[in-house]
Design a protein around this motif. Structure first.
Motif, PDB file in Angstrom:
ATOM      1  N   GLY A   1       0.720  -1.357   0.140  1.00  0.00           N
ATOM      2  CA  GLY A   1      -0.113   0.031   0.052  1.00  0.00           C
ATOM      3  C   GLY A   1       0.868   1.203   0.029  1.00  0.00           C
ATOM      4  O   GLY A   1       2.002   1.356   0.583  1.00  0.00           O
TER       5      GLY A   1
ATOM      6  N   CYS B   1       2.100  -5.080   6.712  1.00  0.00           N
ATOM      7  CA  CYS B   1       1.781  -4.252   5.323  1.00  0.00           C
ATOM      8  C   CYS B   1       1.301  -2.837   5.891  1.00  0.00           C
ATOM      9  O   CYS B   1       0.124  -2.800   6.271  1.00  0.00           O
ATOM     10  CB  CYS B   1       0.844  -4.978   4.596  1.00  0.00           C
TER      11      CYS B   1
ATOM     12  N   ILE C   1      -4.532  -0.300   2.419  1.00  0.00           N
ATOM     13  CA  ILE C   1      -4.705  -1.802   2.207  1.00  0.00           C
ATOM     14  C   ILE C   1      -6.095  -2.587   2.298  1.00  0.00           C
ATOM     15  O   ILE C   1      -6.168  -3.764   2.420  1.00  0.00           O
ATOM     16  CB  ILE C   1      -3.683  -2.629   2.559  1.00  0.00           C
TER      17      ILE C   1
ATOM     18  N   THR D   1      -3.519   0.906  -3.249  1.00  0.00           N
ATOM     19  CA  THR D   1      -2.763  -0.420  -3.232  1.00  0.00           C
ATOM     20  C   THR D   1      -1.523  -0.119  -4.298  1.00  0.00           C
ATOM     21  O   THR D   1      -1.685   0.601  -5.297  1.00  0.00           O
ATOM     22  CB  THR D   1      -3.335  -1.600  -3.180  1.00  0.00           C
TER      23      THR D   1
ATOM     24  N   PHE E   1      -7.122  -5.293   0.594  1.00  0.00           N
ATOM     25  CA  PHE E   1      -6.414  -6.380   0.575  1.00  0.00           C
ATOM     26  C   PHE E   1      -6.895  -7.360   2.043  1.00  0.00           C
ATOM     27  O   PHE E   1      -6.067  -8.518   2.051  1.00  0.00           O
ATOM     28  CB  PHE E   1      -5.000  -6.272   0.441  1.00  0.00           C
TER      29      PHE E   1
END
Length: 416
Positions: free
Chosen positions: A270, A309, A313, A275, A316
């Motif tokens: 991200g 991460c 995001i 993203t 995701f």
């Protein structure tokens, strides 16, 4: 209640006597070395230089006395070699540009140019090309690209991008086992950063710990290769995953259920607003390998799996859950679409949020202690409901953050 029990409650989505706290458990939930030194002074702890155990992000070791003062519930085990390939042993003094004396490994080697920039060398070998650079008065070492030029993909061998992902030696396994046993004795939850599972992690692609990295080692070239040379990337991921599973089996035989959480990787997907790639690309290129690793761990151990991460995001998160991840870090609530209330409502039953406790981009460095206390309490109320939350800042606490603002985090946690 022990810290370990408190962490296990959170990992199993149960409320406990209080929300467990992590600082120092992973390389994505720590503090800049200057912040660690300032906290030691703030709490009146023994005056001694802080150990710089990870120079890439300039992370300072949070020792037991400071963990006790902060109320930390997690003990991290990360191996004895840093990202530049230098073993953390035979400590010696080194002075930062701001004058702070710290401890660095004996084989930590740097040079300076005429402008005062610092250069780091892989494995401490100054005959190799430097792999990291810290500008004068800077706060971090940046990777240097050392990619060998190539005309077309026919010149490339994917095995070159696998050189650092070998089978773990008995010596390293012995070290991990010893450190895990020591971590278990603290009665804190044990988080292990075993390595080898960072699929396309931009921090690792340049090979900072390698003297002569070959293959695709420039970060921009690597991201282009995921589109232009997907089979090359798949070959690397496939072999890397198979090697990782062999290594995990060796560690399981030695450490068993002494491990509570396994850090899988820190590959980011991200930016601040979106993203990096499409959900389709993630599903086709990355998910099969994440799924394979997570499935093996869940079928053979009681470990929970940790995915770092950054960025926006939210689209995701269902894919991370489908991939088998138990934990998401750092929960960057300042990024687009990452509203904490929405995240908890949509995904709080299926994944543990490890982080998100306070914004480190703007509020922590530039806000007031009262604003920080308010956000900490608010985030704990949102994410802590029904368990499934481990308190940490959003990624590492950065250099030049005012000490009174950092202290406000822990003051607020004690008031909850």
């Amino acid at each position: 209640m022990t810290s370990k029990k408190r962490l296990l409650d959170a990992l199993n989505h149960r409320e406990s006597d209080r929300i467990p706290v992590d600082f120092g458990g992973t390389i994505c939930s720590c503090m800049h070395i200057t912040c660690v030194a300032a906290l030691r002074d703030y709490y009146g702890l023994e005056k001694r230089p802080v150990r710089l155990y990870e120079p890439f992000q300039m992370l300072g070791l949070i020792e037991d006395d400071l963990k006790e003062a902060l109320g930390v519930d997690v003990e991290g085990v990360g191996g004895r070699t840093n990202m530049f390939g230098v073993k953390n042993e035979n400590w010696k003094e080194w002075r930062l540009d701001n004058g702070l004396e710290v401890l660095v490994p004996g084989n930590f080697k740097t040079t300076e140019d005429a402008d005062g920039n610092h250069y780091m060398y892989p494995c401490g070998d100054c005959t190799a090309r430097p792999s990291g650079k810290m500008p004068k008065n800077g706060c971090y070492f940046d990777n240097l690209s050392r990619q060998i030029p190539f005309e077309d993909e026919e010149e490339l061998d994917p095995e070159d991008n696998l050189e650092e992902f070998g089978y773990t030696s008995d010596e390293v396994l012995d070290e991990f086992t010893e450190d895990i046993l020591l971590a278990e004795k603290t009665s804190r939850g044990v988080v292990v950063n075993f390595g080898g599972m960072g699929l396309g992690d931009a921090a690792l692609v340049p090979g900072p710990g390698m003297k002569n990295p070959k293959g695709i080692r420039d970060v921009a070239e690597w991201y282009m290769a995921t589109v232009s040379m997907p089979e090359y990337v798949r070959y690397i991921f496939d072999r890397q995953t198979d090697i990782a599973l062999v290594n995990l089996e060796k560690l399981r035989e030695r450490a068993g259920d002494r491990i509570d959480v396994m850090f899988i990787c820190g590959t980011d997907f991200g930016t601040q607003n979106s993203t990096f790639c499409s959900a389709r690309t993630f599903r086709e290129l990355y998910m099969p390998y994440y799924k394979k690793i997570n499935t093996w761990i869940h079928e053979n151990t009681g470990w929970k799996t940790f995915k770092h991460c950054c960025g926006a995001i939210e689209p995701f998160i269902p894919l991370f859950i489908e991939s088998g991840f138990d934990i998401l870090n750092p929960v960057q609530c300042s990024a687009a679409g990452m509203d904490p209330v929405t995240l908890k409502q949509k995904y709080g039953r299926d994944i543990v949020f490890w982080g998100g406790g306070v914004d480190t981009q703007k509020l922590l460095p530039f806000g007031t202690p009262e604003e920080i206390r308010e956000q900490v309490k608010e985030r704990c109320e949102i994410f802590g409901k029904d368990g499934g939350f481990v308190f940490n800042a959003i990624h590492n606490i950065q250099a030049k953050t005012p000490i009174e603002n950092i202290a406000a985090i822990f003051e607020a946690l004690k008031e909850i």
